[in-house]
Enzyme design. Sequence first.
Site, PDB file in Angstrom:
ATOM      1  N   CYS A   7       0.865  -1.184   0.000  1.00 31.87           N
ATOM      2  CA  CYS A   7       0.000   0.000   0.000  1.00 31.87           C
ATOM      3  C   CYS A   7       0.901   1.233   0.000  1.00 31.87           C
ATOM      4  O   CYS A   7       2.070   1.154  -0.399  1.00 31.87           O
ATOM      5  CB  CYS A   7      -0.987  -0.021   1.166  1.00 31.87           C
ATOM      6  N   ASN A  10       2.246   1.449   4.408  1.00 34.45           N
ATOM      7  CA  ASN A  10       2.520   0.178   5.094  1.00 34.45           C
ATOM      8  C   ASN A  10       2.200   0.248   6.591  1.00 34.45           C
ATOM      9  O   ASN A  10       2.860  -0.396   7.415  1.00 34.45           O
ATOM     10  CB  ASN A  10       3.966  -0.284   4.866  1.00 34.45           C
ATOM     11  N   CYS A  12      -1.507   0.743   7.362  1.00 34.98           N
ATOM     12  CA  CYS A  12      -2.950   0.468   7.463  1.00 34.98           C
ATOM     13  C   CYS A  12      -3.363  -0.757   6.631  1.00 34.98           C
ATOM     14  O   CYS A  12      -3.602  -1.830   7.174  1.00 34.98           O
ATOM     15  CB  CYS A  12      -3.767   1.690   7.030  1.00 34.98           C
ATOM     16  N   ARG A  13      -3.447  -0.597   5.309  1.00 30.95           N
ATOM     17  CA  ARG A  13      -4.044  -1.647   4.485  1.00 30.95           C
ATOM     18  C   ARG A  13      -3.158  -2.887   4.322  1.00 30.95           C
ATOM     19  O   ARG A  13      -3.618  -4.012   4.566  1.00 30.95           O
ATOM     20  CB  ARG A  13      -4.424  -1.081   3.111  1.00 30.95           C
ATOM     21  N   SER A  14      -1.919  -2.701   3.875  1.00 30.59           N
ATOM     22  CA  SER A  14      -1.095  -3.902   3.606  1.00 30.59           C
ATOM     23  C   SER A  14      -0.709  -4.659   4.884  1.00 30.59           C
ATOM     24  O   SER A  14      -0.653  -5.902   4.844  1.00 30.59           O
ATOM     25  CB  SER A  14       0.120  -3.570   2.735  1.00 30.59           C
ATOM     26  N   ASP A 123      -8.132   3.948   0.993  1.00 27.70           N
ATOM     27  CA  ASP A 123      -7.193   4.386   2.025  1.00 27.70           C
ATOM     28  C   ASP A 123      -7.978   4.926   3.233  1.00 27.70           C
ATOM     29  O   ASP A 123      -8.707   5.907   3.111  1.00 27.70           O
ATOM     30  CB  ASP A 123      -6.304   5.484   1.426  1.00 27.70           C
TER      31      ASP A 123
HETATM   32  P1  4NP Z   1      -1.814   2.828   4.072  1.00 27.05           P
HETATM   33  O1  4NP Z   1      -2.441   4.194   4.637  1.00 27.05           O
HETATM   34  O2  4NP Z   1      -1.242   3.143   2.715  1.00 27.05           O
HETATM   35  O3  4NP Z   1      -2.979   1.907   3.998  1.00 27.05           O
HETATM   36  O4  4NP Z   1      -0.749   2.402   5.062  1.00 27.05           O
HETATM   37  C1  4NP Z   1      -1.720   5.380   4.728  1.00 27.05           C
HETATM   38  C2  4NP Z   1      -0.822   5.563   5.759  1.00 27.05           C
HETATM   39  C3  4NP Z   1      -0.125   6.756   5.881  1.00 27.05           C
HETATM   40  C4  4NP Z   1      -0.343   7.749   4.958  1.00 27.05           C
HETATM   41  C5  4NP Z   1      -1.233   7.575   3.919  1.00 27.05           C
HETATM   42  C6  4NP Z   1      -1.911   6.382   3.808  1.00 27.05           C
HETATM   43  N1  4NP Z   1       0.347   8.987   5.100  1.00 27.05           N
HETATM   44  O5  4NP Z   1       0.073   9.906   4.309  1.00 27.05           O
HETATM   45  O6  4NP Z   1       1.208   9.107   5.975  1.00 27.05           O
END
Ligand code: 4NP
Length: 154
Positions: A7, A10, A12-14, A123
């Site tokens: 993702c 790294n 939340c989703r993955s 997201d």
């Molecule tokens: P992820 O979510 O891609 O599912 O881990 C996010 C985590 C952090 C950020 C964006 C999306 N960020 O902008 O820091």
Amino acid sequence: MRVLFVCLGNICRSPTAEGVLRHQLQRTGLADQVEVASAGTGDWHVGKAPDARTCKAALARGYDLSAQRAQQVKAGHFGEYDLVLAMDASNLADLKAIRPPASKGELDLFLRRYDGALDEVPDPYYGGAAGFEQVLDLIELACEQLVDEIRGRL
Ligand code: 4NP
């Protein structure tokens, strides 16, 4: 067999997909034959545990993500993993840009590969608690189908 979920951050989703797939593989007795990992296209959270909201929502469904640590995806990962699964179209585009031309590892959009309501895992980072539940709903369903695919490929 080796599977890498990717993702943006790294956190939340993955990491959720990593924890859910590992759990389902353990339940079906396939854990010894499959290595599961996750990574982010960005480097902001490298070395950090998953987001507290992600951990809380996952733990409520029986997935303990607390030992996982964020890493950034690298071109070399394509040589190490048989299946690289992107959470959204932006992640997929970023992965295509760094994928070495001769790499054998398969690259795909995670949800597009399986039957479900959406093609991308939205997201949840800037939203509320419902977004984290939706992430789990989508990932649990797709991972069940991924386990079936893995069983057929082993
Ligand atoms: P992820 O979510 O891609 O599912 O881990 C996010 C985590 C952090 C950020 C964006 C999306 N960020 O902008 O820091």
